[in-house]
Design an enzyme around this catalytic site. Structure first.
Site, PDB file in Angstrom:
ATOM      1  N   ASP A  16       5.815 -16.617 -46.730  1.00 61.75           N
ATOM      2  CA  ASP A  16       4.819 -17.689 -46.733  1.00 61.75           C
ATOM      3  C   ASP A  16       3.677 -17.332 -45.793  1.00 61.75           C
ATOM      4  O   ASP A  16       3.891 -16.628 -44.809  1.00 61.75           O
ATOM      5  CB  ASP A  16       5.445 -18.980 -46.172  1.00 61.75           C
ATOM      6  CG  ASP A  16       5.920 -19.926 -47.243  1.00 61.75           C
ATOM      7  OD1 ASP A  16       6.017 -19.486 -48.397  1.00 61.75           O
ATOM      8  OD2 ASP A  16       6.194 -21.086 -46.921  1.00 61.75           O
ATOM      9  N   PHE A  37       1.900 -11.588 -42.190  1.00 63.83           N
ATOM     10  CA  PHE A  37       2.148 -11.283 -40.778  1.00 63.83           C
ATOM     11  C   PHE A  37       0.879 -11.268 -39.929  1.00 63.83           C
ATOM     12  O   PHE A  37       0.940 -11.187 -38.704  1.00 63.83           O
ATOM     13  CB  PHE A  37       2.904  -9.959 -40.594  1.00 63.83           C
ATOM     14  CG  PHE A  37       4.302  -9.976 -41.137  1.00 63.83           C
ATOM     15  CD1 PHE A  37       5.311 -10.675 -40.496  1.00 63.83           C
ATOM     16  CD2 PHE A  37       4.615  -9.308 -42.305  1.00 63.83           C
ATOM     17  CE1 PHE A  37       6.601 -10.706 -41.003  1.00 63.83           C
ATOM     18  CE2 PHE A  37       5.908  -9.332 -42.826  1.00 63.83           C
ATOM     19  CZ  PHE A  37       6.901 -10.032 -42.169  1.00 63.83           C
ATOM     20  N   HIS A  78      14.614  -8.483 -40.712  1.00 62.91           N
ATOM     21  CA  HIS A  78      13.288  -9.087 -40.546  1.00 62.91           C
ATOM     22  C   HIS A  78      12.865  -9.011 -39.070  1.00 62.91           C
ATOM     23  O   HIS A  78      13.712  -9.035 -38.175  1.00 62.91           O
ATOM     24  CB  HIS A  78      13.357 -10.551 -41.001  1.00 62.91           C
ATOM     25  CG  HIS A  78      12.029 -11.199 -41.206  1.00 62.91           C
ATOM     26  ND1 HIS A  78      11.321 -11.774 -40.165  1.00 62.91           N
ATOM     27  CD2 HIS A  78      11.278 -11.376 -42.312  1.00 62.91           C
ATOM     28  CE1 HIS A  78      10.184 -12.265 -40.644  1.00 62.91           C
ATOM     29  NE2 HIS A  78      10.136 -12.041 -41.946  1.00 62.91           N
TER      30      HIS A  78
END
Length: 220
Positions: A65, A78, A187
């Site tokens: 998102d 990012f 992640h």
């Protein structure tokens, strides 16, 4: 349907713009922007494509998102606008770059400089309602961005895909691993970075792979 996206992408993705799901998505997004605060700004929705042409593409990083805080999202996964404090995941990305390549952590978290070198910073969902993470998921964006990934996989060769976290790694199913380099790890979020993101050396591995292909490395 006329979508304001860079020409090198438009000529390949235009069939998507005529599909029913995309028309419904456009209606949804327009209604959201007229009724709520939505990020990024409307003219930045396709910034990832504007900064990285299809022809210059070398690397794909997949996010989920856009950032949902005020002033953060700039259309690249990012990445944040100049003058905005780097969020924790981005801080961890910079920490890994420092560990991997010895580069100091930059003052700005704006990653347009990566995109301009051929790094597609692609969120699976390209818009989000302010302060409401996941609010624009399952409205059609994922179908569109999967089509982007599929197009890259089919039409390009030797692209490095950086898949961080389970969500991004699921996209690996639509990437031809025989034609492309896939690097997967945990992640970079604070909840997962110590489980395999730190120490993955994806940035040096990417540059080594590009060098073997005779391509200019990325200045991370």
């Amino acid at each position: 349907m006329d979508v304001k996206i860079a020409d090198s992408w438009k000529e390949r993705l235009s069939p998507e713009f005529e599909k029913d799901y995309f028309k419904a998505l456009v209606d949804f997004v327009k209604a959201e922007y007229s009724s709520y605060k939505v990020f990024p700004k409307g003219n930045r929705i396709f910034s990832a494509f504007d900064h990285c042409s299809f022809n210059d593409l070398k690397v794909v990083i997949i996010g989920q998102d856009p950032y949902h805080g005020d002033g953060q999202a700039n259309g690249l996964c990012f990445s944040v606008n100049d003058g905005i404090k780097s969020p924790p995941s981005l801080v961890n990305i910079f920490k890994e770059i420092k560990s991997d390549l010895g580069k100091e952590i930059p003052n700005s978290g704006n990653l347009e400089r990566w995109a301009d070198q051929g790094v597609l910073l692609l969120n699976a969902t390209l818009t989000v309602r302010a302060h409401s993470p996941g609010s624009h998921q399952n409205k059609g964006w994922e179908q569109f961005t999967d089509a982007v990934i599929r197009t890259i996989s089919m039409e390009k060769e030797g692209i490095v895909f950086l898949l961080w976290g389970a969500y991004a790694q699921k996209k690996g199913a639509i990437i031809d691993a025989n034609k492309h380099k896939i690097l997967a790890s945990a992640h970079p979020s604070p909840f997962a970075a110590n489980k395999g993101f730190f120490g993955n050396k994806h940035f040096s591995q990417t540059n080594n792979y590009l060098a073997k292909k005779g391509l200019k490395s990325i200045d991370w």
